[in-house]
Design a protein around this motif. Structure first.
Motif, short mmCIF file in Angstrom:
data_model
loop_
_atom_site.label_atom_id
_atom_site.label_comp_id
_atom_site.label_asym_id
_atom_site.label_seq_id
_atom_site.Cartn_x
_atom_site.Cartn_y
_atom_site.Cartn_z
N GLU A 120 3.89 55.29 -29.45
CA GLU A 120 4.79 55.00 -28.50
C GLU A 120 5.53 53.81 -29.01
OE1 GLU A 120 5.05 56.58 -24.71
OE2 GLU A 120 3.33 56.98 -25.09
N LEU A 121 5.20 52.61 -29.31
CA LEU A 121 6.06 51.62 -29.31
C LEU A 121 6.17 51.94 -30.58
CD1 LEU A 121 3.93 49.03 -27.03
CD2 LEU A 121 6.38 49.58 -27.44
N ASP A 122 5.33 52.00 -31.71
CA ASP A 122 5.80 51.51 -33.78
C ASP A 122 6.61 52.94 -33.64
OD1 ASP A 122 3.76 50.17 -33.34
OD2 ASP A 122 1.85 50.57 -34.05
N ALA A 123 6.85 53.78 -32.61
CA ALA A 123 7.99 55.08 -33.23
C ALA A 123 8.69 54.41 -32.84
CB ALA A 123 7.43 56.08 -32.44
N LEU A 124 9.58 53.36 -32.11
CA LEU A 124 10.86 52.72 -31.26
C LEU A 124 11.90 52.28 -32.51
CD1 LEU A 124 9.58 51.16 -28.54
CD2 LEU A 124 10.78 53.01 -28.64
N ASP A 125 12.84 52.58 -32.61
CA ASP A 125 14.21 52.07 -33.72
C ASP A 125 13.91 50.65 -33.53
OD1 ASP A 125 15.57 51.91 -35.47
OD2 ASP A 125 17.59 52.98 -34.44
N ARG A 126 13.68 49.86 -34.36
CA ARG A 126 13.04 48.70 -34.82
C ARG A 126 14.46 47.91 -35.39
NH1 ARG A 126 7.63 46.94 -34.23
NH2 ARG A 126 9.04 44.69 -34.49
N ALA A 127 15.78 48.59 -35.49
CA ALA A 127 17.00 48.36 -35.98
C ALA A 127 17.23 48.04 -34.59
CB ALA A 127 17.93 49.66 -36.61
N GLY A 128 17.23 48.77 -33.54
CA GLY A 128 18.33 48.02 -32.30
C GLY A 128 17.46 47.20 -31.56
N LEU A 129 16.05 46.83 -31.61
CA LEU A 129 16.06 45.57 -30.84
C LEU A 129 14.94 44.41 -32.32
CD1 LEU A 129 12.66 48.23 -30.10
CD2 LEU A 129 14.68 47.56 -28.34
#
Length: 509
Positions: A120-129
């Protein structure tokens, strides 16, 4: 006396003074204070190797367990900032908290209750983090090679941590709105806990059971930091159920049961309770599990009152002692180190005793601030924090809670405080919980109630009659929803009642 205003100082003190005393227990593991000190130092060495230093913000996404306590101690003793993350969070909610707290590393469990958090964490949009550097499983952390960290480096780093340094960012929310990242220092958090130990009946001899998740302030402050500050023993579990909790309480000879009253009541009703030896429990525990002779009269014991911004309770009274009769139903008195005043919600002007208004708090135990909000937007010019809670102080200084300012509503021009109606409904036999708000009815704004209880003995007519006997007509709910299913109560990610969803639920009933 040795200063104990940082996590590292507390750990070292208890490890030296009472090394064999058990610090924390879960159903499968236990650690003494000496073991907690040693293992958290070893874990801190691994974190340092991973690039975590003083000031690094580390999210922890784990269920309650001994490992949660070890990791929290390891992070905070070297001056990194702990950011507890709820295992209930979903994608958008989780991203918002990671972004708000500028989390740099996340340490997560592999799986809990059927959810695989690394995926679930890997699926987050890293551009916003942009702050997030790496996601670790707890197993990943244990596998880190520490060969490059010199002996004594953990102690040297811990020695640079001061009471004023940030310790944790804990998320909270009101009855509506986005969660807030509440910033606490080592000094203000430990002092807040210490000020309430007497009221909560916690000493070094206490064996404290707490079911609240550690990612909420109730679990972190009321459990981990309370035990660590007092040198007590903490007993916890990841998934409390009556079938598991009752044997755990008996086996570990728990002396103090704190947490949710409804859980204690559910345990007391369980068929297994009568055959369970709970004789070690002492007054100060939630009263549903105590024999009748150890309970106070209804309303005689204080309802400890606090919030994430005050790092737990800021108001109370010895939990094993009846208050003066004039104070029954109150939250007790503010703890040393905390000032409380009541102001008019509109003007902000302090009001006389016995007048309901907004509660504002100030003191050295209060949070340092909110993430991404300037101080002038959080505190008044003279340093008070407007809590959004409604209450009144009597002439003796006892605080009575009257609900949330944003929950208060008017019916036919008259003010209704939901807490007043809820208290009347909770006194009806068979009622386990009651939640009151307003909805738009055929004749305008009307009072509505969700009641959780035994539908075999309760009815809407009986509840209506009980309310009419105690309340003015405009306060009596005109819309009811009666259920036995406690999961029907709408709650947000931080566990608080979601009033908007409650209104929608009642409007459909």
């Amino acid at each position: 006396m040795t200063d104990t205003s940082t996590i590292d100082a507390l750990l070292r003190r208890h490890a030296a003074a009472a090394p064999a005393t058990t610090a924390v227990i879960d159903p499968e593991n236990r650690l003494s204070y000496a073991e907690l000190d040693q293992t958290s130092r070893e874990l801190a060495t691994r974190l340092i190797t991973a690039g975590i230093r003083k000031g690094t913000r580390v999210g922890v996404l784990l269920p309650n367990a001994v490992t949660w306590v070890q990791l929290a101690c390891a992070i905070t003793r070297i001056g990194a900032v702990l950011v507890p993350l709820s295992t209930l969070l979903r994608g958008g909610e989780l991203s918002a908290q990671l972004r708000t707290a500028a989390v740099q590393h996340v340490i997560t469990t592999t799986e809990f209750r059927g959810r695989r958090y690394p995926e679930e964490l890997d699926a987050l949009d890293r551009a916003g983090l942009p702050a997030l550097q790496r996601i670790w499983t707890y197993r990943d952390v244990l596998a880190i090679d520490t060969g490059g960290v010199p002996d004594g480096f953990v102690a040297a780093l811990a020695a640079t941590v001061r009471p004023a340094d940030p310790m944790a960012v804990i998320f909270t929310s009101g009855s509506s709105g986005a969660p807030k990242g509440v910033q606490h220092s080592h000094g203000n958090a430990i002092a807040a806990v210490r000020s309430g130990l007497k009221a909560r009946c916690v000493t070094a001899e206490t064996r404290l059971y707490l079911p609240m998740p550690f990612f909420w302030v109730g679990g972190f402050s009321g459990g981990i930091l309370t035990a660590l500050t007092a040198g007590a023993t903490l007993i916890t579990e990841a998934t409390p159920t009556p079938e598991a909790t009752l044997p755990l309480l008996a086996r570990e000879r728990v002396t103090l049961f704190r947490g949710w009253p409804d859980q204690a009541e559910a345990l007391a009703r369980h068929p297994q309770a009568a055959a369970t030896d709970l004789s070690a429990l002492r007054p100060g525990s939630l009263e549903a599990l105590l024999p009748p002779e150890q309970r106070g009269a209804p309303g005689a014991r204080a309802k400890l009152f606090g919030m994430t911004e005050s790092f737990g309770p800021y108001c109370g009274y010895p939990a094993d002692t009846d208050m003066p009769a004039s104070a029954w139903g109150s939250c007790g008195k503010p703890f040393p180190g905390m000032e409380v005043r009541i102001v008019d919600p509109d003007s902000g002007v302090p009001v006389p005793p016995e007048t309901v208004g907004e509660i504002q708090i100030r003191g050295r135990h209060l949070m340092r601030g909110l993430c991404r909000q300037p101080r002038h937007e959080v505190f008044t010019a003279d340093g008070y924090y407007p809590t959004g809670d409604l209450g009144r102080l009597d002439a003796q200084g006892f605080l009575f809670y009257h609900g949330r300012a944003d929950d208060m509503f008017k019916v036919s021009g008259a003010t209704v405080y939901p807490s007043e109606v809820e208290a009347v409904l909770r006194a009806v036999p068979g009622v386990r919980a009651a939640f009151v708000t307003n909805i738009d009815g055929a004749r305008g704004n009307t009072c509505a109630a969700l009641v959780v209880g035994d539908t075999d003995v309760l009815s809407q007519d009986a509840l209506h009659a009980a309310a009419r006997a105690e309340l003015s007509a405009f306060k009596v709910p005109g819309r009811w929803l009666l259920t036995e299913d406690e999961d029907l109560v709408p709650r947000g990610a931080t566990g608080k009642l979601d009033v908007r969803r409650l209104r929608a639920l009642l409007a459909r009933s």
